[in-house]
Design a protein around this motif. Sequence first.
Motif: not given
Length: 126
Positions: A1-30
């Motif tokens: 079973x594929x599992x995906x877990x996001x992180x990295x969201x939040x509150x930021x001012x206009x013009x700012x930056x964020x990096x979201x991450x998605x950790x994947x597990x449960x399969x070989x994803x190639x």
Amino acid sequence: QVQLVESGGGLVQAGGSLRLSCAASGRTFDIYTMGWFRQAPGKERDFRASITWSGGRTTYADSAKGRFTISRDSAKNTVYLQMNSLKPEDTAVYYCAAVRDPSQLRRTRADEYDYWGQGTQVTVSS
């Protein structure tokens, strides 16, 4: 079973930056294609970017080009969405998605993806 877990969201001012991450597990994803979508209240889930796991072929929504960058780290089984020059209209819940895709086509519709994470909130203040 594929599992995906996001992180990295939040509150930021206009013009700012964020990096979201998605950790994947449960399969070989190639042979998977990974995508990022967002959904604002009262709106449909819309495509931001996708990447084929093996070849790293990327596709972007027009409104994301030049501001968002999708990438993956195969060693960590993680997909990233770097978001720069954020605007208040980027405010939404951001979702990571995956589909087994031996053809490695460009996948831009939500109904093309079989697996979804729980989402991470991104709020951009003006």
